[in-house]
Design an enzyme around this catalytic site. Structure first.
Site, PDB file in Angstrom:
ATOM      1  N   HIS A 171      -2.237  -7.475 -17.504  1.00 23.38           N
ATOM      2  CA  HIS A 171      -3.121  -7.811 -18.627  1.00 23.38           C
ATOM      3  C   HIS A 171      -2.328  -8.473 -19.764  1.00 23.38           C
ATOM      4  O   HIS A 171      -2.799  -9.419 -20.399  1.00 23.38           O
ATOM      5  CB  HIS A 171      -3.819  -6.545 -19.126  1.00 23.38           C
ATOM      6  CG  HIS A 171      -4.970  -6.833 -20.026  1.00 23.38           C
ATOM      7  ND1 HIS A 171      -5.108  -6.295 -21.267  1.00 23.38           N
ATOM      8  CD2 HIS A 171      -6.043  -7.635 -19.854  1.00 23.38           C
ATOM      9  CE1 HIS A 171      -6.212  -6.728 -21.831  1.00 23.38           C
ATOM     10  NE2 HIS A 171      -6.807  -7.540 -20.982  1.00 23.38           N
ATOM     11  N   SER A 204      -5.619  -9.401 -30.138  1.00 23.60           N
ATOM     12  CA  SER A 204      -5.040 -10.745 -30.217  1.00 23.60           C
ATOM     13  C   SER A 204      -5.914 -11.793 -29.549  1.00 23.60           C
ATOM     14  O   SER A 204      -5.948 -12.940 -29.991  1.00 23.60           O
ATOM     15  CB  SER A 204      -3.644 -10.740 -29.585  1.00 23.60           C
ATOM     16  OG  SER A 204      -2.737 -10.018 -30.413  1.00 23.60           O
ATOM     17  N   ARG A 237      11.087  -7.087 -35.184  1.00 27.64           N
ATOM     18  CA  ARG A 237      10.639  -8.417 -35.617  1.00 27.64           C
ATOM     19  C   ARG A 237       9.515  -8.375 -36.668  1.00 27.64           C
ATOM     20  O   ARG A 237       8.951  -9.403 -37.012  1.00 27.64           O
ATOM     21  CB  ARG A 237      10.192  -9.222 -34.393  1.00 27.64           C
ATOM     22  CG  ARG A 237      11.359  -9.604 -33.482  1.00 27.64           C
ATOM     23  CD  ARG A 237      10.936  -9.930 -32.058  1.00 27.64           C
ATOM     24  NE  ARG A 237      12.083 -10.351 -31.250  1.00 27.64           N
ATOM     25  CZ  ARG A 237      12.973  -9.513 -30.729  1.00 27.64           C
ATOM     26  NH1 ARG A 237      12.863  -8.190 -30.929  1.00 27.64           N
ATOM     27  NH2 ARG A 237      13.994  -9.960 -30.022  1.00 27.64           N
TER      28      ARG A 237
HETATM   29  N1  LIG Z   1      -3.027  -4.676 -25.059  1.00 21.63           N
HETATM   30  C1  LIG Z   1      -3.164  -5.418 -26.208  1.00 21.63           C
HETATM   31  C2  LIG Z   1      -4.358  -6.070 -26.547  1.00 21.63           C
HETATM   32  N2  LIG Z   1      -5.448  -6.010 -25.712  1.00 21.63           N
HETATM   33  C3  LIG Z   1      -6.796  -6.302 -26.173  1.00 21.63           C
HETATM   34  C4  LIG Z   1      -7.126  -7.800 -26.150  1.00 21.63           C
HETATM   35  O1  LIG Z   1      -6.436  -8.523 -27.152  1.00 21.63           O
HETATM   36  C5  LIG Z   1      -8.620  -7.981 -26.401  1.00 21.63           C
HETATM   37  O2  LIG Z   1      -8.956  -7.409 -27.654  1.00 21.63           O
HETATM   38  C6  LIG Z   1      -9.442  -7.293 -25.327  1.00 21.63           C
HETATM   39  O3  LIG Z   1      -9.040  -7.781 -24.049  1.00 21.63           O
HETATM   40  C7  LIG Z   1     -10.945  -7.552 -25.524  1.00 21.63           C
HETATM   41  O4  LIG Z   1     -11.208  -8.937 -25.520  1.00 21.63           O
HETATM   42  N3  LIG Z   1      -4.456  -6.793 -27.671  1.00 21.63           N
HETATM   43  C8  LIG Z   1      -3.372  -6.893 -28.517  1.00 21.63           C
HETATM   44  O5  LIG Z   1      -3.473  -7.562 -29.552  1.00 21.63           O
HETATM   45  N4  LIG Z   1      -2.212  -6.266 -28.201  1.00 21.63           N
HETATM   46  C9  LIG Z   1      -2.061  -5.537 -27.070  1.00 21.63           C
HETATM   47  O6  LIG Z   1      -0.952  -4.988 -26.812  1.00 21.63           O
HETATM   48  C1  LIG Z   2      -1.149  -5.789 -23.144  1.00 22.95           C
HETATM   49  C2  LIG Z   2      -2.449  -5.105 -23.056  1.00 22.95           C
HETATM   50  O1  LIG Z   2      -3.501  -5.731 -22.921  1.00 22.95           O
HETATM   51  C3  LIG Z   2      -2.454  -3.621 -22.830  1.00 22.95           C
HETATM   52  O2  LIG Z   2      -3.773  -3.169 -22.906  1.00 22.95           O
HETATM   53  C4  LIG Z   2      -1.851  -3.415 -21.450  1.00 22.95           C
HETATM   54  O3  LIG Z   2      -2.165  -2.153 -20.968  1.00 22.95           O
HETATM   55  P1  LIG Z   2      -2.067  -1.865 -19.388  1.00 22.95           P
HETATM   56  O4  LIG Z   2      -1.486  -3.107 -18.717  1.00 22.95           O
HETATM   57  O5  LIG Z   2      -1.144  -0.679 -19.238  1.00 22.95           O
HETATM   58  O6  LIG Z   2      -3.477  -1.610 -18.942  1.00 22.95           O
END
Ligand SMILES: Nc1c(NC[C@H](O)[C@H](O)[C@H](O)CO)[nH]c(=O)[nH]c1=O
Ligand SMILES: CC(=O)[C@@H](O)COP(=O)(O)O
Length: 159
Positions: free
Chosen positions: A95, A63, A134
């Protein structure tokens, strides 16, 4: 509970999309969810007059990359509106907060900087069930809602 059905709309109130060209940028994270959001959005665009050839789909890793993907799409394609599709699910750490805030602010900034409306179709959920509900579940499909918003904003952009 604030949730309404995300799929309901009155077709008679939607502008015809036959002359509009749409971009859809889709995050590959949680692809089972984002694929359903994309299919809902595409179907709604087609049902309201859009041509398959006028729907441009790009994939990005997550995202957070929706920001750059939408920016690049605006700069290289001639579009009337873009739909940014993602699904962020709370994990163990903060995160989630940073990704959600970052993509929200980034897409907001692009809406200010460029003259192409970008629709925020990013599910930011506490758990997977909320995402399932959703993206074609009991609360409808946010992809449909976003497609209708894209058509309306493309029409508004013509003024
Ligand atoms: N944990 C989720 C992510 N994490 C990845 C970040 O969006 C991004 O790709 C990374 O930090 C590298 O820049 N992305 C999602 O779309 N959904 C998640 O739950
Ligand atoms: C929402 C995210 O970015 C996902 O990678 C969270 O993982 P975590 O907080 O358990 O490292």
């Amino acid at each position: 509970m604030a949730t309404t059905n995300l799929s309901y709309y009155d077709k008679a109130t939607i502008p015809n999309a036959k002359n509009f060209r749409f971009g859809i940028v889709v995050s590959e994270w949680n692809a089972d969810i984002t694929d359903n959001l994309y299919l809902g959005a595409k179907q709604a665009l087609l049902e309201n007059g859009a041509s398959e050839s006028n729907i441009i789909k790009w994939d990005v890793p997550g995202s957070f990359e929706l920001i750059y993907g939408c920016k690049k799409m605006i700069e290289t394609q001639k579009l009337n509106a873009i739909i940014a599709i993602g699904n962020v699910i709370q994990g163990e750490t903060k995160h989630f907060d940073f990704v959600c805030d970052g993509v929200t602010q980034g897409i907001k900034d692009l809406n200010i900087k460029y003259d192409v409306p970008i629709i925020f179709c990013v599910l930011t959920d506490n758990n997977k069930q909320q995402s399932l509900d959703r993206s074609g579940g009991k609360h409808g499909n946010k992809g449909i809602e976003s497609a209708i918003a894209a058509i309306k904003m493309a029409a508004l952009r013509e003024f």
